[in-house]
Design a protein around this motif. Structure first.
Motif, PDB file in Angstrom:
ATOM      1  N   SER A  34      43.004  33.878  35.700  1.00  0.00           N
ATOM      2  CA  SER A  34      42.530  35.195  35.281  1.00  0.00           C
ATOM      3  C   SER A  34      43.547  36.245  35.738  1.00  0.00           C
ATOM      4  O   SER A  34      44.402  35.993  36.578  1.00  0.00           O
ATOM      5  N   ARG A  35      43.409  37.431  35.166  1.00  0.00           N
ATOM      6  CA  ARG A  35      44.292  38.529  35.574  1.00  0.00           C
ATOM      7  C   ARG A  35      44.161  38.795  37.076  1.00  0.00           C
ATOM      8  O   ARG A  35      45.153  39.031  37.766  1.00  0.00           O
ATOM      9  N   ALA A  36      42.912  38.710  37.575  1.00  0.00           N
ATOM     10  CA  ALA A  36      42.696  38.956  39.009  1.00  0.00           C
ATOM     11  C   ALA A  36      43.385  37.889  39.854  1.00  0.00           C
ATOM     12  O   ALA A  36      43.989  38.193  40.898  1.00  0.00           O
ATOM     13  N   GLU A  37      43.307  36.641  39.414  1.00  0.00           N
ATOM     14  CA  GLU A  37      43.968  35.563  40.169  1.00  0.00           C
ATOM     15  C   GLU A  37      45.482  35.749  40.174  1.00  0.00           C
ATOM     16  O   GLU A  37      46.153  35.525  41.185  1.00  0.00           O
ATOM     17  N   ARG A  38      46.009  36.170  39.040  1.00  0.00           N
ATOM     18  CA  ARG A  38      47.466  36.413  38.994  1.00  0.00           C
ATOM     19  C   ARG A  38      47.847  37.541  39.932  1.00  0.00           C
ATOM     20  O   ARG A  38      48.868  37.499  40.616  1.00  0.00           O
ATOM     21  N   GLY A  39      46.987  38.567  39.980  1.00  0.00           N
ATOM     22  CA  GLY A  39      47.260  39.689  40.885  1.00  0.00           C
ATOM     23  C   GLY A  39      47.242  39.251  42.336  1.00  0.00           C
ATOM     24  O   GLY A  39      48.080  39.676  43.150  1.00  0.00           O
ATOM     25  N   THR A  40      46.312  38.382  42.677  1.00  0.00           N
ATOM     26  CA  THR A  40      46.229  37.888  44.062  1.00  0.00           C
ATOM     27  C   THR A  40      47.498  37.115  44.416  1.00  0.00           C
ATOM     28  O   THR A  40      48.059  37.259  45.510  1.00  0.00           O
ATOM     29  N   ASP A  41      47.960  36.301  43.457  1.00  0.00           N
ATOM     30  CA  ASP A  41      49.175  35.520  43.706  1.00  0.00           C
ATOM     31  C   ASP A  41      50.382  36.440  43.879  1.00  0.00           C
ATOM     32  O   ASP A  41      51.207  36.256  44.764  1.00  0.00           O
ATOM     33  N   ARG A  42      50.456  37.438  43.031  1.00  0.00           N
ATOM     34  CA  ARG A  42      51.585  38.375  43.091  1.00  0.00           C
ATOM     35  C   ARG A  42      51.593  39.129  44.427  1.00  0.00           C
ATOM     36  O   ARG A  42      52.641  39.278  45.063  1.00  0.00           O
ATOM     37  N   ASP A  43      50.409  39.598  44.839  1.00  0.00           N
ATOM     38  CA  ASP A  43      50.324  40.344  46.104  1.00  0.00           C
ATOM     39  C   ASP A  43      50.694  39.449  47.287  1.00  0.00           C
ATOM     40  O   ASP A  43      51.347  39.883  48.236  1.00  0.00           O
ATOM     41  N   ALA A  44      50.247  38.192  47.229  1.00  0.00           N
ATOM     42  CA  ALA A  44      50.550  37.263  48.328  1.00  0.00           C
ATOM     43  C   ALA A  44      52.054  37.038  48.438  1.00  0.00           C
ATOM     44  O   ALA A  44      52.623  36.997  49.537  1.00  0.00           O
ATOM     45  N   LEU A  45      52.714  36.908  47.289  1.00  0.00           N
ATOM     46  CA  LEU A  45      54.161  36.688  47.326  1.00  0.00           C
ATOM     47  C   LEU A  45      54.884  37.945  47.819  1.00  0.00           C
ATOM     48  O   LEU A  45      55.851  37.852  48.595  1.00  0.00           O
ATOM     49  N   ALA A  46      54.409  39.114  47.409  1.00  0.00           N
ATOM     50  CA  ALA A  46      55.031  40.354  47.882  1.00  0.00           C
ATOM     51  C   ALA A  46      54.927  40.453  49.407  1.00  0.00           C
ATOM     52  O   ALA A  46      55.878  40.867  50.084  1.00  0.00           O
TER      53      ALA A  46
END
Ligand code: SF4
Ligand code: SF4
Length: 293
Positions: A34-46
Motif C-alpha cells: 500500500s502507499r502507507a507501507e511504501r511510505g514506512t519503508d521510505r522513512d525507515a531507509l531515510a
C-alpha cells in the motif's frame, strides 16, 4: 555521539516486501504494498541513511538484502548513490533483479558499489539482462550474476554462462530438490559445491554480531538474518557496546550471505573485496592454495 571508529558491515533489510517479478519459487512474487507501507519503508531507509552519515562506524559497508526487489524504488537507488558518496563508506552492495531504472549508475561513485544481479529467465530476456550487466561493468561497478538452480533453469544457466564469459556466474543451490541438485551445476559455477551444502556452524566462530550485523527498518540489530535475537539498536546507540565475538547458535548455515562470515571457511580468500556482492576476486589476488570443497 559515540566516538567509536571501528569498521562495520551492515546488512539492511527494511519493511519492503514486494516485487515486480512473478517467480514461481518466491513468496514475494508480484506482491504489492500500500502507499502507507511504501511510505514506512521510505522513512525507515531515510533514518538509516542519517545514521550512516553520522559515521559512528568507519569504514562502513552496507549490503541491501531486501525481501523482494528494492531497486525499482527510487529511494533505494538514491540511497546507493548517497552511500557511495560518503567518504567513510567502503562498499554499498545490493541484491537486485536488474529490472529497475539504471540512471543512478552515472551518479554513484562506481568503485564503491557492488551489484548482486539475479537473472530470472521467465521474467527478463537474457539479452536485456546481460546488456545491463555490461553497462554496470563499463561504469566500473563490481557485479556478479547468477541464477536459481531449479530444474527449469538448467539450460538457461548455460546460456547465461556463455553470455557473460568474463565474469563469475554463480548458481544458488535448491537444496530441497534432489533432482535439481543432480544437474551438474559445477559446469556453470565452479564454486557451486560451497553453496550446495549446509555448513556445520554450531559453536563455530562467525564474524556476525561483531564485525557484521543485520538491521531492520526500526533499527533493531541482529547478528545475521538467520538468528532472530535482537542484540541492540542503531538509534538508541546501544550497538557499539553490544558488538562482541560470539559463536554461532545454529546447527548449520547454508546461505552465501551467512556462511561467508564463518571464519574457518576463509572465503575472503576467494571473494576478496567482492565478498558481499558475490564477485569472485581475480585469481592472482586469491590464495593459490584454495581448493573448492
Ligand atoms: S525477482 Fe527475486 S524477489 Fe522478485 S519474485 Fe523473483 S525471486 Fe522473488
Ligand atoms: S554461521 Fe550463519 S547462522 Fe551462524 S551466526 Fe554466522 S551467519 Fe548466522
Amino acid at each position: 555521539m559515540s566516538a567509536e571508529r571501528r569498521p562495520l558491515t551492515v546488512l539492511y533489510r527494511g519493511p519492503l516486501s514486494s516485487c515486480n517479478f512473478d517467480c514461481p519459487y518466491c513468496p514475494f512474487a508480484k506482491r504489492r504494498e500500500s502507499r502507507a507501507e511504501r511510505g514506512t519503508d521510505r522513512d525507515a531507509l531515510a533514518r538509516f541513511l542519517r545514521w550512516a552519515g553520522e559515521g559512528e562506524f568507519q569504514p562502513l559497508s552496507v549490503f541491501f538484502t531486501p525481501w523482494g526487489e528494492a531497486m525499482v524504488r527510487s529511494w533505494y537507488r538514491d540511497a546507493v548513490v548517497e552511500l557511495s558518496r560518503m567518504p567513510h563508506v567502503r562498499r554499498v552492495a545490493v541484491q537486485t533483479n536488474l529490472s529497475g531504472p539504471m540512471t543512478w549508475i552515472d551518479e554513484c561513485v562506481p568503485e564503491r558499489v557492488g551489484i548482486w544481479a539475479t537473472w530470472h529467465p521467465a521474467e527478463m530476456p537474457l539479452e536485456r539482462f546481460s546488456a545491463r550487466v555490461g553497462r554496470l561493468r563499463e561504469r566500473g561497478i563490481s557485479v556478479s550474476a547468477g541464477i536459481v538452480g531449479t530444474v527449469a533453469h538448467r539450460e538457461a544457466a548455460d546460456r547465461l554462462r556463455a553470455a557473460l564469459p568474463d565474469i563469475y556466474v554463480w548458481v544458488n543451490a535448491v537444496k530441497r530438490d534432489p533432482e535439481a541438485m543432480a544437474l551438474g551445476w559445477e559446469e556453470v559455477d565452479p564454486l557451486f559445491g560451497w553453496n550446495a551444502q549446509a555448513w556445520p556452524s554450531l559453536g563455530r566462530v562467525c564474524r556476525t554480531g561483531n564485525e557484521v550485523v543485520t538491521v531492520d527498518g526500526v533499527g533493531d540489530v541482529r547478528r545475521c538474518h538467520f538468528v532472530p535475537d535482537v542484540i541492540g539498536n542503531l538509534y538508541d546507540r546501544s550497538l557499539a557496546t553490544a558488538l562482541s565475538p560470539r559463536p554461532c547458535p545454529n546447527a548449520t548455515c547454508g546461505c552465501h550471505i551467512g556462511y561467508v562470515h564463518l571464519k574457518e571457511l576463509a572465503l575472503e580468500r576467494v571473494f576478496g573485496d567482492g565478498i558481499l556482492e558475490r564477485v569472485r576476486a581475480p585469481l592472482h589476488q586469491t590464495d593459490s592454495s584454495f581448493s573448492q570443497h
